[in-house]
Design a protein around this motif. Structure first.
Motif, mmCIF file in Angstrom:
data_model
loop_
_atom_site.group_PDB
_atom_site.id
_atom_site.type_symbol
_atom_site.label_atom_id
_atom_site.label_comp_id
_atom_site.label_asym_id
_atom_site.label_seq_id
_atom_site.Cartn_x
_atom_site.Cartn_y
_atom_site.Cartn_z
ATOM 1 N N SER B 118 3.811 -12.834 -23.807
ATOM 2 C CA SER B 118 3.113 -13.898 -22.429
ATOM 3 C C SER B 118 4.433 -15.007 -22.129
ATOM 4 N N THR B 119 4.783 -15.587 -22.978
ATOM 5 C CA THR B 119 5.922 -16.329 -22.676
ATOM 6 C C THR B 119 6.788 -15.749 -21.521
ATOM 7 N N ALA B 120 7.001 -14.982 -22.133
ATOM 8 C CA ALA B 120 8.932 -14.262 -20.540
ATOM 9 C C ALA B 120 7.788 -14.387 -19.259
ATOM 10 N N MET B 121 6.806 -13.686 -19.700
ATOM 11 C CA MET B 121 6.280 -13.451 -17.913
ATOM 12 C C MET B 121 6.103 -14.829 -17.207
ATOM 13 N N TYR B 122 5.461 -15.732 -18.327
ATOM 14 C CA TYR B 122 5.714 -17.015 -17.371
ATOM 15 C C TYR B 122 5.785 -17.134 -17.105
ATOM 16 N N ILE B 123 7.696 -17.493 -17.938
ATOM 17 C CA ILE B 123 8.996 -18.019 -17.314
ATOM 18 C C ILE B 123 9.366 -17.533 -16.167
ATOM 19 N N GLY B 124 9.345 -15.635 -16.183
ATOM 20 C CA GLY B 124 9.896 -14.990 -15.045
ATOM 21 C C GLY B 124 9.134 -15.278 -13.985
ATOM 22 N N LEU B 125 7.544 -15.604 -13.880
ATOM 23 C CA LEU B 125 7.034 -16.212 -13.109
ATOM 24 C C LEU B 125 7.622 -17.003 -12.081
ATOM 25 N N ALA B 126 7.201 -18.084 -12.696
ATOM 26 C CA ALA B 126 7.013 -19.593 -12.357
ATOM 27 C C ALA B 126 8.518 -20.066 -11.949
ATOM 28 N N ALA B 127 9.583 -19.376 -12.903
ATOM 29 C CA ALA B 127 10.346 -19.322 -12.726
ATOM 30 C C ALA B 127 10.970 -19.459 -11.021
ATOM 31 N N GLY B 128 10.435 -17.719 -10.607
ATOM 32 C CA GLY B 128 10.803 -16.821 -9.546
ATOM 33 C C GLY B 128 10.153 -17.629 -8.298
ATOM 34 N N LEU B 129 9.041 -18.356 -8.568
ATOM 35 C CA LEU B 129 8.205 -19.040 -7.483
ATOM 36 C C LEU B 129 8.367 -19.876 -7.214
ATOM 37 N N LEU B 130 9.088 -20.409 -8.789
ATOM 38 C CA LEU B 130 9.532 -22.312 -7.597
ATOM 39 C C LEU B 130 10.556 -21.871 -6.776
ATOM 40 N N SER B 131 11.861 -21.445 -7.887
ATOM 41 C CA SER B 131 12.945 -21.205 -7.198
ATOM 42 C C SER B 131 12.669 -20.763 -5.771
ATOM 43 N N SER B 132 11.413 -19.786 -5.083
ATOM 44 C CA SER B 132 10.920 -19.123 -3.813
ATOM 45 C C SER B 132 10.746 -20.229 -2.862
ATOM 46 N N LEU B 133 9.773 -20.953 -3.529
ATOM 47 C CA LEU B 133 9.427 -22.215 -2.918
ATOM 48 C C LEU B 133 9.940 -23.352 -2.590
ATOM 49 N N VAL B 134 11.000 -23.766 -2.998
ATOM 50 C CA VAL B 134 12.290 -24.268 -2.688
ATOM 51 C C VAL B 134 13.138 -23.750 -1.879
ATOM 52 N N GLY B 135 13.804 -22.635 -2.064
ATOM 53 C CA GLY B 135 14.928 -21.947 -1.532
ATOM 54 C C GLY B 135 13.868 -21.356 -0.224
ATOM 55 N N VAL B 136 13.371 -20.622 0.008
ATOM 56 C CA VAL B 136 12.334 -20.255 1.228
ATOM 57 C C VAL B 136 12.077 -21.742 2.738
ATOM 58 N N PRO B 137 11.666 -22.786 2.095
ATOM 59 C CA PRO B 137 11.712 -23.006 3.440
ATOM 60 C C PRO B 137 12.916 -24.054 3.636
ATOM 61 N N LEU B 138 14.613 -24.311 2.669
ATOM 62 C CA LEU B 138 15.511 -25.016 2.826
ATOM 63 C C LEU B 138 16.064 -23.983 3.862
ATOM 64 N N GLY B 139 16.079 -22.583 3.480
ATOM 65 C CA GLY B 139 16.875 -21.651 4.221
ATOM 66 C C GLY B 139 16.432 -21.262 5.138
ATOM 67 N N LEU B 140 14.667 -21.306 5.565
ATOM 68 C CA LEU B 140 13.967 -21.429 6.666
ATOM 69 C C LEU B 140 14.975 -22.272 7.677
ATOM 70 N N ILE B 141 14.566 -23.726 7.370
ATOM 71 C CA ILE B 141 15.069 -24.790 8.048
ATOM 72 C C ILE B 141 16.979 -25.070 8.815
ATOM 73 N N SER B 142 17.388 -24.504 7.526
ATOM 74 C CA SER B 142 18.826 -24.446 7.525
ATOM 75 C C SER B 142 18.937 -23.081 8.867
ATOM 76 N N GLY B 143 18.389 -22.118 8.776
ATOM 77 C CA GLY B 143 19.072 -21.329 9.775
ATOM 78 C C GLY B 143 18.213 -22.060 11.138
ATOM 79 N N PHE B 144 16.906 -22.527 11.220
ATOM 80 C CA PHE B 144 16.743 -22.552 12.495
ATOM 81 C C PHE B 144 17.665 -23.353 13.158
ATOM 82 N N TYR B 145 17.988 -24.942 12.298
ATOM 83 C CA TYR B 145 18.670 -26.012 13.024
ATOM 84 C C TYR B 145 19.797 -25.342 12.822
#
Lengths: 329, 321
Positions: B118-145
């Protein structure tokens, strides 16, 4: 032949320098926000307040924060890294001693990985979807998923503990009558390097393979590959001489990513093998609150990465004639 | 109150709206299952997920179980001889049943491995989701402009973050904020959104030249709408690939931190098991203790990579020669 404009290059250099300044500021804030102070080790319970005050004075902790910051920024750019409170030597001399050891080990891992990785990636990308590709690709991902210290343990267990073929710690043989000639030193270092290098390369080559495979697959549809085939060249020649050369370009930029991976790997693997390099220095410095040393080590890595990023952009333009920087500025 | 009539019309419109999506999903699923790799990854993930939800069913013992003494309440103490026999290699039957042996403290290895999922699943999914939540919007904005000051600023931030080595930076971060699972996840996410951002930016840069963006612009759609309604659906599959590999990276990073003594020792995890074997000095004497946790980490990270790379094939169908 210069495809890169002088003004663009100048601008990139200035921006890289500014980036470095920002990284330094970030380091200053980060390390000072860590709990504990690096002079704690020097303070013994019997000390009077006056003595403690004197130590604080000596290490410049009584000055206002902005002044400490200015001092830090100025000192670093003049190459004055200060003294290490735990080692009681100049930080610069520590780094000068450690840096070559890390470069020797990780430089060789880097080079070997960058021969194996793109080669394997080339074959897999060319025959993407074949059984061979599926088998090798999935097993390489499996290898890539192993924690570096765990695989190092397994290697030490097999090659040192069970078979006793290779040494598992340190960089030199530790006996007094060792004859210090250039040849014996080189042989000895190579002998001690074998196991850490094996463990790191075992995982490390996959990074560049992952970059090479899709780009290789993309160039298979390019016109010049068709042309080369139509000319009746053998599949092998087309793959190596025509396709791979062009697919290699993104791998060069990918080198930066895997360089960062290597530095991370160094931290763990140097710890496991007691390799006295930069990674081990950083960890021990951070954990013992030796902030001057940690700061300098971070700084050196930051300089390395910033310079390499600048270099790849320049190299990139020479490799691919289609890319031109600074055209629309 | 909804009448029957409205209900059916709602259902109809629901069907009309969702049918193409379900159809598309089914087609993607078929492509996904074509690859054995993705299916194997998914199976491993499901097994780990089940382990983390109901570990009690799969673990041979509870976490309080101790070799020789069994389940609590313990009304005896380990004798000197019994303590000397620990860590015990795999043993079946009397006096205890430990399919993968025990560690120094007499806890069953298999029990710990299952409970740590459970610890490993939690850390993997949470960290993956969080970094996507930061990286994807910023990448979109950066690429669009692209090629404006906005893009420039975001890319310089990425440059700065690249200059900081991942693991040492994580160590400092965890030391500043305190060692617990949440902070470890935040630390991993803070350092792993970079690749995400760069790749999404590159993809957006090429997408914004396409005609559908052009037509949306002509139709008077706002920049935000174009970015998140028109471009994002096209880059989302790619971001899932990076989510998966970030999750894999997070699992490995957590184990590395645990090895360095920087992990939450109150939560059972595979990294902690490996840290313990080192601290107790049995790395080369207790293979039954050394291999399972490392293999569990490797398999979970592999599963994430497998799913990620199969997703890549689904979203970016390549010529199969």
């Amino acid at each position: 032949m210069t495809r890169i404009s002088g003004t663009y290059l100048a601008k990139r250099i200035v921006v890289s320098y500014l980036t470095l300044l920002v990284i330094m500021s970030l380091l200053f804030v980060l390390l000072r926000s860590m709990p504990g102070s690096f002079i704690q080790g020097m303070i013994t319970p019997g000390m009077t307040a006056e003595q403690i005050e004197r130590i604080r004075q000596e290490w410049g902790l009584n000055e206002p924060l902005w002044k400490q910051y200015i001092n830090f920024m100025v000192n670093y750019q003049t190459g004055n890294f200060g003294r290490s409170p735990t080692q009681n030597t100049e930080v610069w001399s520590l780094i000068v001693r450690r840096m070559p050891r890390t470069i020797v080990l990780f430089g060789s891992v880097f080079i070997v990985g960058f021969v194996i990785g793109p080669l394997v990636g080339m074959y897999l990308g060319w025959w993407r979807g074949s059984t061979k590709d599926k088998g090798i690709f999935s097993s390489s991902l499996f290898v890539y998923s192993m924690p570096a210290f765990w695989i190092s343990w397994l290697f030490i267990w097999v090659f040192n503990y069970e078979l006793d073929w290779l040494p598992s710690a340190f960089m030199f043989t530790q006996y007094p009558e060792f004859e210090w000639t250039a040849f014996t030193i080189m042989r000895d270092v190579l002998y001690h390097m074998a196991l850490p290098m094996l463990s790191l390369t075992f995982i490390g080559w996959v990074g560049s393979m992952l970059v090479m495979r899709p780009t290789m697959n993309n160039v298979t549809d390019e016109g010049y590959v068709f042309l080369a085939r139509a000319k009746g060249l053998s599949e092998r020649t087309v793959m190596i001489k025509h396709a791979a050369r062009n697919a290699l370009i993104p791998v060069v930029t990918g080198a930066i990513v895997s360089l960062a991976f290597l530095i991370d790997g160094s931290v763990i693997v140097e710890q496991v093998f007691s390799w006295p390099g930069m990674g081990a220095l950083i960890i021990s410095a951070v954990l013992s609150r030796d902030f001057p040393t940690a700061q300098a080590a971070f700084f050196m890595i930051a300089v390395l990465v910033v310079v390499m990023r600048l270099l790849t952009d320049v190299v990139y333009t020479y490799l691919d004639p289609r890319i031109k920087f600074g055209e629309n500025n | 109150m909804a009448t029957d009539n409205q209900d059916t019309s709602n259902l109809d419109s629901f069907k009309r709206r969702w049918e193409p999506r379900i159809e598309r999903f089914r087609r993607s699923w078929d492509r996904f299952t074509e690859h054995k790799m993705g299916v194997i990854g998914l199976v491993i993930l499901v097994v780990y997920a089940v382990w983390s939800i109901i570990p009690g069913v799969f673990a041979p013992h509870s976490l309080e179980w101790v070799a020789y003494l069994g389940e609590p309440p313990h009304n005896a103490r380990l004798t000197g001889e019994q303590i000397r026999s620990l860590p015990h290699p795999p043993a079946f039957g009397d006096p205890f049943f430990a399919p993968l042996g025990t560690n120094q403290a007499g806890e069953g290895i298999l029990t710990l491995v299952v409970h740590s999922a459970s610890t490993a699943m939690y850390i993997g999914l949470a960290a993956g989701l969080l970094s996507s939540l930061v990286g994807v919007p910023l990448g979109l904005i950066s690429g669009f402009y692209g090629d404006t000051w906005i893009d420039e600023t975001i890319q310089r931030i990425v440059d700065v973050m690249y200059g900081l080595p991942f693991l040492p930076f994580l160590i400092v971060l965890v030391a500043v904020r305190g060692i617990n699972t949440t902070n470890i996840i935040i630390g991993i996410a803070v350092t792993s959104w970079l690749n995400n951002c760069i790749v999404i930016r590159g993809e957006t840069l090429s997408l914004r030249e396409r005609s559908f963006v052009e037509s949306a612009k002509v139709a008077g759609a706002s920049d935000t709408r174009i970015m998140f309604r028109h471009i994002m659906p096209s880059v989302l599959p790619l971001s899932f690939v990076y989510l998966a590999s970030d999750a894999a990276g997070a699992v490995i990073a957590q184990a590395s931190l645990a090895y360095l003594g920087l992990a939450d020792f109150t939560a059972d995890s595979w990294g902690i098991m490996l840290q313990n074997i080192q601290a107790e000095g049995y790395v080369f004497d207790a293979w039954w203790w050394l291999i399972p946790p490392g293999l569990a980490i490797t398999l979970l990270a592999t599963a994430f990579y497998f799913v990620g790379f199969s997703m890549e094939d689904v979203t970016n169908p390549q010529r199969d020669s």
